[in-house]
Design a protein around this motif. Structure first.
Motif, PDB file in Angstrom:
ATOM      1  N   ALA A  28      13.646  43.851  -1.150  1.00 39.38           N
ATOM      2  CA  ALA A  28      12.261  44.029  -1.578  1.00 39.38           C
ATOM      3  C   ALA A  28      12.044  45.454  -2.086  1.00 39.38           C
ATOM      4  O   ALA A  28      11.327  45.673  -3.076  1.00 39.38           O
ATOM      5  CB  ALA A  28      11.315  43.718  -0.421  1.00 39.38           C
ATOM      6  N   TRP A  29      12.673  46.429  -1.422  1.00 37.59           N
ATOM      7  CA  TRP A  29      12.563  47.829  -1.857  1.00 37.59           C
ATOM      8  C   TRP A  29      13.174  47.981  -3.247  1.00 37.59           C
ATOM      9  O   TRP A  29      12.607  48.656  -4.117  1.00 37.59           O
ATOM     10  CB  TRP A  29      13.270  48.729  -0.855  1.00 37.59           C
ATOM     11  CG  TRP A  29      13.050  50.198  -1.071  1.00 37.59           C
ATOM     12  CD1 TRP A  29      12.123  50.987  -0.447  1.00 37.59           C
ATOM     13  CD2 TRP A  29      13.767  51.064  -1.974  1.00 37.59           C
ATOM     14  NE1 TRP A  29      12.216  52.289  -0.908  1.00 37.59           N
ATOM     15  CE2 TRP A  29      13.211  52.359  -1.845  1.00 37.59           C
ATOM     16  CE3 TRP A  29      14.810  50.865  -2.868  1.00 37.59           C
ATOM     17  CZ2 TRP A  29      13.670  53.453  -2.579  1.00 37.59           C
ATOM     18  CZ3 TRP A  29      15.262  51.952  -3.618  1.00 37.59           C
ATOM     19  CH2 TRP A  29      14.695  53.225  -3.466  1.00 37.59           C
ATOM     20  N   LEU A  30      14.314  47.364  -3.461  1.00 34.17           N
ATOM     21  CA  LEU A  30      14.973  47.450  -4.769  1.00 34.17           C
ATOM     22  C   LEU A  30      14.136  46.800  -5.858  1.00 34.17           C
ATOM     23  O   LEU A  30      14.124  47.264  -7.002  1.00 34.17           O
ATOM     24  CB  LEU A  30      16.355  46.794  -4.699  1.00 34.17           C
ATOM     25  CG  LEU A  30      17.405  47.542  -3.870  1.00 34.17           C
ATOM     26  CD1 LEU A  30      18.634  46.675  -3.662  1.00 34.17           C
ATOM     27  CD2 LEU A  30      17.785  48.861  -4.535  1.00 34.17           C
ATOM     28  N   ASP A  31      13.418  45.737  -5.522  1.00 31.21           N
ATOM     29  CA  ASP A  31      12.501  45.129  -6.484  1.00 31.21           C
ATOM     30  C   ASP A  31      11.435  46.138  -6.900  1.00 31.21           C
ATOM     31  O   ASP A  31      11.052  46.209  -8.074  1.00 31.21           O
ATOM     32  CB  ASP A  31      11.824  43.889  -5.878  1.00 31.21           C
ATOM     33  CG  ASP A  31      12.682  42.640  -6.001  1.00 31.21           C
ATOM     34  OD1 ASP A  31      13.546  42.594  -6.897  1.00 31.21           O
ATOM     35  OD2 ASP A  31      12.490  41.711  -5.197  1.00 31.21           O
ATOM     36  N   ARG A  77      22.022  53.382 -12.132  1.00 30.22           N
ATOM     37  CA  ARG A  77      22.810  52.879 -13.257  1.00 30.22           C
ATOM     38  C   ARG A  77      22.444  51.435 -13.592  1.00 30.22           C
ATOM     39  O   ARG A  77      22.375  51.044 -14.767  1.00 30.22           O
ATOM     40  CB  ARG A  77      24.311  52.971 -12.947  1.00 30.22           C
ATOM     41  CG  ARG A  77      24.879  54.373 -12.946  1.00 30.22           C
ATOM     42  CD  ARG A  77      24.854  55.021 -14.317  1.00 30.22           C
ATOM     43  NE  ARG A  77      23.586  55.696 -14.623  1.00 30.22           N
ATOM     44  CZ  ARG A  77      23.242  56.193 -15.781  1.00 30.22           C
ATOM     45  NH1 ARG A  77      24.059  56.093 -16.810  1.00 30.22           N
ATOM     46  NH2 ARG A  77      22.088  56.800 -15.964  1.00 30.22           N
ATOM     47  N   LEU A  78      22.221  50.636 -12.567  1.00 32.34           N
ATOM     48  CA  LEU A  78      21.846  49.244 -12.794  1.00 32.34           C
ATOM     49  C   LEU A  78      20.552  49.171 -13.612  1.00 32.34           C
ATOM     50  O   LEU A  78      20.486  48.467 -14.632  1.00 32.34           O
ATOM     51  CB  LEU A  78      21.660  48.525 -11.455  1.00 32.34           C
ATOM     52  CG  LEU A  78      21.118  47.096 -11.536  1.00 32.34           C
ATOM     53  CD1 LEU A  78      22.078  46.187 -12.281  1.00 32.34           C
ATOM     54  CD2 LEU A  78      20.844  46.546 -10.136  1.00 32.34           C
ATOM     55  N   LYS A 120      18.727  39.248 -10.802  1.00 33.11           N
ATOM     56  CA  LYS A 120      18.555  38.837  -9.412  1.00 33.11           C
ATOM     57  C   LYS A 120      19.861  38.939  -8.641  1.00 33.11           C
ATOM     58  O   LYS A 120      19.920  39.506  -7.544  1.00 33.11           O
ATOM     59  CB  LYS A 120      18.011  37.416  -9.326  1.00 33.11           C
ATOM     60  CG  LYS A 120      17.792  36.929  -7.895  1.00 33.11           C
ATOM     61  CD  LYS A 120      17.287  35.504  -7.863  1.00 33.11           C
ATOM     62  CE  LYS A 120      17.030  35.070  -6.432  1.00 33.11           C
ATOM     63  NZ  LYS A 120      18.222  35.173  -5.564  1.00 33.11           N
ATOM     64  N   ALA A 121      20.926  38.399  -9.225  1.00 34.62           N
ATOM     65  CA  ALA A 121      22.221  38.438  -8.552  1.00 34.62           C
ATOM     66  C   ALA A 121      22.706  39.885  -8.392  1.00 34.62           C
ATOM     67  O   ALA A 121      23.290  40.237  -7.362  1.00 34.62           O
ATOM     68  CB  ALA A 121      23.251  37.626  -9.341  1.00 34.62           C
ATOM     69  N   LEU A 169      23.378  41.858  -4.826  1.00 32.32           N
ATOM     70  CA  LEU A 169      24.638  42.526  -4.499  1.00 32.32           C
ATOM     71  C   LEU A 169      24.393  43.965  -4.047  1.00 32.32           C
ATOM     72  O   LEU A 169      24.964  44.423  -3.050  1.00 32.32           O
ATOM     73  CB  LEU A 169      25.570  42.504  -5.716  1.00 32.32           C
ATOM     74  CG  LEU A 169      26.922  43.210  -5.561  1.00 32.32           C
ATOM     75  CD1 LEU A 169      27.708  42.599  -4.415  1.00 32.32           C
ATOM     76  CD2 LEU A 169      27.718  43.132  -6.858  1.00 32.32           C
ATOM     77  N   VAL A 170      23.529  44.683  -4.766  1.00 30.69           N
ATOM     78  CA  VAL A 170      23.219  46.064  -4.386  1.00 30.69           C
ATOM     79  C   VAL A 170      22.579  46.099  -2.999  1.00 30.69           C
ATOM     80  O   VAL A 170      22.883  46.981  -2.187  1.00 30.69           O
ATOM     81  CB  VAL A 170      22.289  46.724  -5.424  1.00 30.69           C
ATOM     82  CG1 VAL A 170      21.821  48.094  -4.936  1.00 30.69           C
ATOM     83  CG2 VAL A 170      23.007  46.879  -6.763  1.00 30.69           C
ATOM     84  N   ALA A 171      21.712  45.140  -2.704  1.00 26.35           N
ATOM     85  CA  ALA A 171      21.066  45.094  -1.386  1.00 26.35           C
ATOM     86  C   ALA A 171      22.100  44.940  -0.280  1.00 26.35           C
ATOM     87  O   ALA A 171      22.007  45.595   0.772  1.00 26.35           O
ATOM     88  CB  ALA A 171      20.056  43.944  -1.338  1.00 26.35           C
TER      89      ALA A 171
END
Length: 206
Positions: free
Chosen positions: A96-99, A174-175, A189-190, A194-196
């Motif tokens: 959720a943070w990454l979102d 970078r992403l 999403k995928a 993966l990062v999460a």
């Protein structure tokens, strides 16, 4: 007469003019990029004179730096601070943070594209700001990494926490760069999933 500590009418008007210039510059940078935006276009959009522009800014790179700091760097640093309220975060909380991080990039993609363009033309002045913001990010993130690992029962040296913070920064930065600035087509999403999972490992294990 203005009371002590209260901005004068002149100061208020000055700030209003500065805001108009910043808003006009952001519109121009997002529409045309850095190279094709001139001080003249910014002043025309803002309804100000060229002399007024140079009273506020040393050049268009100064305007861009202030816009990026306000629109992108500050929200990112505020988001990093929110990691401190997670306890030992789950993969779902990290996701959720990454979102939220991704949403900042999506919202500022136009001005960040101009920032990347300007970096190749202006050099040192903008690199200095980018380096300063990166160091602030890493300082804040390293502190959160140490706190999270401490709550999980681990003690890490400051250099270890900073290395983990750097790896986390590189992965998400970078992403988002390749997604929103370079416009590469891939499964977002995928990728964030993966990062999460990778962040969860960094934040939960030695």
């Amino acid at each position: 007469m203005a009371e002590a500590g209260t901005p004068s009418l002149r100061e208020n008007l000055k700030q209003i003019t500065r805001r108009k210039l910043l808003d006009a510059a952001r519109e121009a940078f997002e529409e045309h990029g850095y190279a094709k935006t001139s001080a003249e276009e910014i002043t025309l959009r803002a309804g100000a004179s060229r002399a007024t522009f140079y009273l506020h800014f040393g050049g268009k790179h100064d305007v861009l730096a202030e816009i990026v700091a306000e629109a992108h760097f500050t929200p990112v640093l505020e988001l990093v601070e929110s990691l401190g309220s997670m306890g030992v975060p789950t993969v779902e909380e990290i996701r959720a943070w990454l979102d939220s991080f991704d949403a900042i990039y999506e919202r500022t993609r136009g001005i960040m594209r101009a920032w990347v363009q300007a970096g190749g033309r202006e050099g040192a002045p903008l690199r200095a700001l980018a380096d300063e913001m990166r160091e602030k990010f890493l300082d804040a993130m390293a502190a959160k990494v140490s706190a999270v690992l401490g709550r999980a029962g681990y003690e890490v040296a400051p250099e270890d926490a900073r290395m983990r913070a750097l790896m986390m920064f590189i992965e998400v930065e970078r992403l988002c760069f390749y997604l929103h600035i370079r416009g590469l087509d891939f499964d977002v999403k995928a990728s964030l999933d993966l990062v999460a999972r990778q962040w969860s490992s960094i934040l939960a294990h030695r």
